[in-house]
Motif scaffolding. Structure first.
Motif, PDB file in Angstrom:
ATOM      1  N   GLU A 222     -22.080 -70.515 -12.145  1.00 22.14           N
ATOM      2  CA  GLU A 222     -23.004 -71.491 -12.705  1.00 22.14           C
ATOM      3  C   GLU A 222     -22.895 -71.562 -14.227  1.00 22.14           C
ATOM      4  O   GLU A 222     -23.235 -72.573 -14.830  1.00 22.14           O
ATOM      5  CB  GLU A 222     -24.434 -71.141 -12.297  1.00 22.14           C
ATOM      6  N   GLU A 223     -22.411 -70.465 -14.866  1.00 24.25           N
ATOM      7  CA  GLU A 223     -22.403 -70.475 -16.323  1.00 24.25           C
ATOM      8  C   GLU A 223     -21.252 -71.281 -16.913  1.00 24.25           C
ATOM      9  O   GLU A 223     -21.154 -71.448 -18.126  1.00 24.25           O
ATOM     10  CB  GLU A 223     -22.318 -69.039 -16.861  1.00 24.25           C
ATOM     11  N   LEU A 224     -20.329 -71.763 -16.089  1.00 20.56           N
ATOM     12  CA  LEU A 224     -19.234 -72.570 -16.633  1.00 20.56           C
ATOM     13  C   LEU A 224     -19.800 -73.893 -17.151  1.00 20.56           C
ATOM     14  O   LEU A 224     -20.344 -74.679 -16.384  1.00 20.56           O
ATOM     15  CB  LEU A 224     -18.176 -72.845 -15.567  1.00 20.56           C
ATOM     16  N   PRO A 225     -19.699 -74.164 -18.443  1.00 19.62           N
ATOM     17  CA  PRO A 225     -20.311 -75.379 -19.001  1.00 19.62           C
ATOM     18  C   PRO A 225     -19.565 -76.643 -18.644  1.00 19.62           C
ATOM     19  O   PRO A 225     -20.123 -77.724 -18.666  1.00 19.62           O
ATOM     20  CB  PRO A 225     -20.281 -75.127 -20.495  1.00 19.62           C
ATOM     21  N   ALA A 226     -18.283 -76.540 -18.352  1.00 23.66           N
ATOM     22  CA  ALA A 226     -17.490 -77.731 -18.067  1.00 23.66           C
ATOM     23  C   ALA A 226     -16.356 -77.335 -17.146  1.00 23.66           C
ATOM     24  O   ALA A 226     -15.916 -76.181 -17.154  1.00 23.66           O
ATOM     25  CB  ALA A 226     -16.943 -78.338 -19.360  1.00 23.66           C
ATOM     26  N   PRO A 227     -15.842 -78.248 -16.363  1.00 25.42           N
ATOM     27  CA  PRO A 227     -14.790 -77.901 -15.408  1.00 25.42           C
ATOM     28  C   PRO A 227     -13.549 -77.317 -16.074  1.00 25.42           C
ATOM     29  O   PRO A 227     -12.899 -76.449 -15.517  1.00 25.42           O
ATOM     30  CB  PRO A 227     -14.490 -79.237 -14.715  1.00 25.42           C
ATOM     31  N   GLU A 228     -13.200 -77.779 -17.298  1.00 21.53           N
ATOM     32  CA  GLU A 228     -11.972 -77.284 -17.913  1.00 21.53           C
ATOM     33  C   GLU A 228     -12.131 -75.914 -18.571  1.00 21.53           C
ATOM     34  O   GLU A 228     -11.174 -75.357 -19.069  1.00 21.53           O
ATOM     35  CB  GLU A 228     -11.479 -78.282 -18.971  1.00 21.53           C
ATOM     36  N   ALA A 229     -13.349 -75.358 -18.583  1.00 20.89           N
ATOM     37  CA  ALA A 229     -13.567 -74.054 -19.222  1.00 20.89           C
ATOM     38  C   ALA A 229     -13.251 -72.934 -18.240  1.00 20.89           C
ATOM     39  O   ALA A 229     -14.089 -72.115 -17.889  1.00 20.89           O
ATOM     40  CB  ALA A 229     -15.000 -73.953 -19.716  1.00 20.89           C
ATOM     41  N   HIS A 230     -12.050 -72.910 -17.725  1.00 18.54           N
ATOM     42  CA  HIS A 230     -11.667 -71.935 -16.716  1.00 18.54           C
ATOM     43  C   HIS A 230     -11.806 -70.516 -17.254  1.00 18.54           C
ATOM     44  O   HIS A 230     -11.151 -70.131 -18.218  1.00 18.54           O
ATOM     45  CB  HIS A 230     -10.224 -72.179 -16.276  1.00 18.54           C
ATOM     46  N   PHE A 231     -12.655 -69.740 -16.613  1.00 19.01           N
ATOM     47  CA  PHE A 231     -12.779 -68.316 -16.899  1.00 19.01           C
ATOM     48  C   PHE A 231     -13.087 -68.038 -18.361  1.00 19.01           C
ATOM     49  O   PHE A 231     -12.812 -66.976 -18.866  1.00 19.01           O
ATOM     50  CB  PHE A 231     -11.505 -67.570 -16.491  1.00 19.01           C
ATOM     51  N   ASP A 232     -13.583 -69.023 -19.077  1.00 14.82           N
ATOM     52  CA  ASP A 232     -13.997 -68.863 -20.462  1.00 14.82           C
ATOM     53  C   ASP A 232     -12.799 -68.543 -21.373  1.00 14.82           C
ATOM     54  O   ASP A 232     -12.370 -67.404 -21.509  1.00 14.82           O
ATOM     55  CB  ASP A 232     -15.045 -67.745 -20.592  1.00 14.82           C
ATOM     56  N   HIS A 233     -12.226 -69.566 -22.014  1.00 14.98           N
ATOM     57  CA  HIS A 233     -11.037 -69.395 -22.861  1.00 14.98           C
ATOM     58  C   HIS A 233     -11.262 -68.426 -24.004  1.00 14.98           C
ATOM     59  O   HIS A 233     -10.356 -67.687 -24.396  1.00 14.98           O
ATOM     60  CB  HIS A 233     -10.583 -70.757 -23.408  1.00 14.98           C
ATOM     61  N   GLU A 234     -12.457 -68.415 -24.573  1.00 16.19           N
ATOM     62  CA  GLU A 234     -12.719 -67.498 -25.693  1.00 16.19           C
ATOM     63  C   GLU A 234     -12.578 -66.052 -25.250  1.00 16.19           C
ATOM     64  O   GLU A 234     -12.020 -65.219 -25.972  1.00 16.19           O
ATOM     65  CB  GLU A 234     -14.113 -67.751 -26.269  1.00 16.19           C
ATOM     66  N   ARG A 235     -13.083 -65.752 -24.045  1.00 17.52           N
ATOM     67  CA  ARG A 235     -12.929 -64.383 -23.549  1.00 17.52           C
ATOM     68  C   ARG A 235     -11.463 -64.064 -23.240  1.00 17.52           C
ATOM     69  O   ARG A 235     -11.005 -62.944 -23.455  1.00 17.52           O
ATOM     70  CB  ARG A 235     -13.776 -64.197 -22.295  1.00 17.52           C
ATOM     71  N   LEU A 236     -10.734 -65.062 -22.747  1.00 17.62           N
ATOM     72  CA  LEU A 236      -9.310 -64.829 -22.495  1.00 17.62           C
ATOM     73  C   LEU A 236      -8.538 -64.600 -23.789  1.00 17.62           C
ATOM     74  O   LEU A 236      -7.602 -63.798 -23.835  1.00 17.62           O
ATOM     75  CB  LEU A 236      -8.718 -66.011 -21.724  1.00 17.62           C
TER      76      LEU A 236
END
Length: 841
Positions: free
Chosen positions: A125-139
């Motif tokens: 649920e925390e994904l803000p947008a479909p393209e934010a796969h697995f949170d790019h900043e954390r990756l």
């Protein structure tokens, strides 16, 4: 098209320990084509194979082309999603995005986000947008923490698709969350069409039974179930990446795509692969889409503007040198090859070409070498485009591009011959007709062609004849072509096969109406041309410099503001004095400034020989000049004898030449042969001879017949001789040494005894009498009868007048009686060594 959501409860046989699945009551219906309530047992074996090995989340491809996503949940529950082979995908949600998602929980079916087309995938649920796969900043943070492992891992991921026999990747980590992030990093790096083809399991206790491409295990499993000490296991069966420090597979071969992608992650500007259908294998991992755009907002190949899989240089972002800083070797060359290919295919618009041109000009070192193919592609594009418009290209636009010798060779082969031939044909006509053919030859880089060489020689020859009209024509051609490298080369030709006559013509050119053009380009001219032009300028009003003043001003233009080689000295000399010698008053300054050695090496010593004849004072520099000139075979005999006389006197005074009979004979010969020197030089020579005779051992003076020089000497020679022997330090030394040296004592007496015969100067008799009284007489007080007798014996052996010695000694004794019994303390300025006690006769 069929999609089924399946729920199970995980059970274990108490006797065998085998895992089995018990179907739970179905809470949802499948959607899409083939909609209906599926039989749980149909997919039970496939789910058991995955979940039975302890996986938390797995994604597998089934033999029939379908896909199976399984999640192990708390309370021994298992949720699975089956998609048939004809179900399209993926959408904006990837399978790995469902790792530990709350959407797997019972009753969350209505909240499932759209993943695959017309399908439902659990999504956090925390994904803000479909393209934010697995949170790019954390990756990005994850990649930076493991920077040295990212490129090897991505290289193995690429091989899963590039090689039909790509080996499974085993990730050994402390927890499954780290494995999940590695999988997410792989999905975020791959072309999006490859994401549904990448199978994985985040955790398993039986890696050998796992069919997925990426397998996550813990360190305990790695020790128990995977023999990593076997080279075949880690080299041929699996690609093992161990984050716990254990054995792993050898590093993969260098992969430019993996290296550039890893660099993007680590730099904080992650790649954003383009969506779309599965690209051809040759274009799937192209480098150009990975290049960040100029605003730093992702890849230029990330949008629909990308042509195919290789990117479009007309719309793709152009990197800066800093964007390429992390690349080297093959990957760096691959990036530039991709850019060059886009330019060659004509896919670059004018804005992109300008950006690529600026990129090439700002590179240095290895980056500039790697950019040579791109620079060559830009040059060819630039040369071909004007030809279609009927205009001539401008070589100035090509300067600064990193073109190597090979690139210029290609340009000359492809474009140079025709332009050079046209230029050679134009040389038959008047000089102004060279302008257009010269522009064309320069534009195609025909630097080595005979036509360009002949044209430059003709322009240089015309400039060196300022008295003719072609000089003005040559200046006009150079101005109209307006090509700085050509101007520099023509200016360098002005000093080719250099002669003094050319130097005179350079000064004439600087004084002519074309001198204004020369001064505008003087910074590009060779040093010789700059010196000639400066001399012409300073020679006229308002400076009106001449001689040494002009010479000194010109030396300020030299690199170190002083003359350091004979070539430069000869050049400056001809500019200032030509064939005339400098004024006599300037010669000492010139020799001291340029050094005697350099002047003689430049064969200019005879121009300033007047300084040796009439020096202002006789110093070490004059001696050095005389030493250098004494070996000049072109010097007149009188000047050579004078130089040799001064050098010989100096060497005798320094002790460099022993005082022997041949040396004294040579000195006397030079005194006779050399012309009568001027007062300053004569004084300098006689002072040096006097010092030499005074410091020499008196026995050497007698044996060498040096006494003959003393007997006939005048005041200038005797002044240093007398001063040295009357010095307190010399007298103290003789008082200590002579009592024990009868031979030296006898020699001093022989030299200084009174002489009244022809050839003995009155000045010598006065000095000798003073030295006998002040130097030798005090020594007698410290000699006993034996020592005095030994002096008499030496005199007798030398056939000297012993009676004269005895008479002089008695006169001294009578004059000094009573003899002193003690000796006062030595004077402060004399030696501190004790003097001997006086002895009775």
């Amino acid at each position: 098209m069929a999609i089924r959501r399946l729920s199970y409860r995980l059970d274990q046989e108490p006797n065998t320990g085998a895992v089995r699945l018990i179907p739970a009551e179905m809470e949802g219906q499948g959607r899409g084509e083939g909609q209906g309530r599926g039989e749980p047992g149909e997919f039970g074996p496939a789910v058991e194979r995955v979940i039975g090995a302890g996986s938390e989340l797995s994604y597998s491809l089934l033999p029939d082309g379908g896909r199976l996503l399984c999640a192990a949940l708390p309370g021994q529950r298992v949720e699975a999603l089956h998609l048939s082979a004809d179900t399209p995908g993926p959408g904006p949600v990837w399978p790995i995005d469902t790792w530990r998602s709350a959407a797997w929980e019972p009753g969350a079916g209505e909240a499932l986000g759209a993943g695959f087309v017309e399908s439902e995938l659990p999504v956090p649920e925390e994904l803000p947008a479909p393209e934010a796969h697995f949170d790019h900043e954390r990756l990005v943070e994850f990649a930076r923490e493991r920077a040295d492992r990212v490129a090897p891992f991505l290289a193995d991921v690429r091989r899963l698709f590039g090689d039909p026999a790509g080996r499974q990747i085993v990730l050994v980590e402390e927890d499954s969350e780290t494995v999940a992030r590695w999988i997410a990093l792989a999905c975020a790096s791959l072309p999006e069409a490859y994401v549904p083809l990448l199978t994985f399991t985040t955790w398993t206790a039986a890696p050998h039974d796992a069919p997925q491409q990426i397998i996550g295990i813990g360190p305990d499993t790695a020790e128990a179930a995977l023999d990593r000490t076997d080279p075949a296991t880690v080299t041929y069966l699996y690609r093992v990446h161990d984050g716990t420090g254990g054995p792993q597979s050898p590093p993969p071969d260098y992969d430019p795509w993996a290296q550039l992608t890893a660099e993007r992650w680590i730099s904080g500007n992650p790649p954003r692969p383009a969506p779309g259908a599965v690209p051809p294998p040759d274009d799937a991992f192209a480098l150009l889409p990975l290049i960040p755009d100029k605003s730093g907002g992702g890849t230029g190949g990330g949008g629909a503007e990308v042509s195919g899989g290789s990117g479009d240089a007309g719309s793709a972002g152009i990197p800066a040198g800093a964007d390429l800083a992390g690349l080297s070797g093959d990957s760096l060359r691959a990036v530039f090859d991709a850019l060059a290919e886009a330019v060659t295919r004509g896919e670059s618009d004018s804005r992109a070409l300008a950006d690529l041109d600026r990129l090439c000009r700002g590179l240095e070192g290895d980056q500039a070498v790697a950019a040579r193919p791109l620079a060559l592609a830009l040059v060819k594009h630039h040369l071909d485009a004007p030809r279609t418009r009927g205009t001539l290209p401008d070589l100035a636009a090509l300067e600064g591009l990193p073109l190597g010798q090979e690139a210029w060779r290609q340009l000359r082969e492809e474009y140079g011959d025709r332009a050079d031939d046209a230029l050679r044909r134009s040389l038959r006509g008047p000089l102004p007709a060279l302008t257009q053919p010269l522009r064309l030859a320069l534009a195609v880089g025909a630097d080595g062609g005979p036509g360009l060489a002949e044209a430059m020689n003709r322009l240089a020859a015309a400039l060196l004849r300022p008295d003719r009209g072609d000089c003005a024509h040559a200046v006009r051609v150079l101005e109209e072509v307006d090509h700085p490298p050509l101007t520099r080369r023509v200016l360098r030709l002005l000093i080719k096969d250099f002669t003094e006559r050319k130097l005179d013509r350079l000064r004439e050119l600087a004084d002519s109406p074309q001198g204004d053009w020369l001064r505008r380009h003087i910074d590009e001219a060779p040093l010789t041309v700059r010196l000639a032009a400066a001399a012409a300028h300073w020679h006229g009003p308002p400076d009106r410099l001449r001689g040494a003043e002009l010479f000194k001003r010109l030396t300020e233009l030299l690199p170190k503001q002083r003359v350091e080689d004979r070539t430069t000295l000869g050049l400056l000399w001809h500019i200032v004095w030509r064939t005339s010698p400098p004024d006599r008053a300037e010669q000492p300054w010139i020799v001291r400034t340029c050094t005697p050695r350099l002047i003689v090496e430049a064969d200019l010593g005879r121009r300033v020989i007047g300084w040796l004849r009439e020096p202002d004072h006789c110093d070490a520099e004059l001696v050095e000049f005389a030493r250098a000139m004494s070996g000049d075979t072109k010097l007149g005999a009188g000047d050579r004898h004078t130089a040799t006389l001064l050098v010989t006197a100096q060497d005798l005074a320094d002790g460099r030449t022993p005082l022997t009979r041949p040396a004294v004979d040579r000195l006397g010969e030079l005194f006779r042969k050399a012309p009568q020197p001027g007062l300053v030089l004569r004084q300098g020579i006689e002072e040096r001879v006097g010092h030499a005779l005074a410091r020499a051992n008196p026995l050497d003076v007698c044996d060498s017949r040096g006494g003959r020089i003393l007997f006939a000497a005048g005041r200038e020679l005797l002044r240093p001789y007398r001063a040295y022997l009357l010095d307190d330090r010399t007298r103290d030394r003789l008082l200590r040494e002579l009592p024990a040296q009868p031979a030296e004592t006898a020699a001093y007496f022989y030299l200084w005894r009174p002489r009244r015969r022809h050839g003995v100067s009155e000045e010598w008799n006065k000095v000798a009498e003073e030295l006998l009284d002040q130097v030798l007489a005090p020594v007698l007080a410290y000699m006993d009868d034996d020592q005095l007798g030994r002096v008499a014996t030496v005199l007798e052996r030398k056939n000297q007048d012993v009676q004269e010695w005895t008479a002089w000694r008695h006169r001294i004794r009578q004059r000094t009686e009573p003899r002193p019994e003690t000796w006062t303390e030595p004077r402060p300025e004399t030696s501190t060594e004790p003097r001997p006690e006086p002895k009775g006769e």
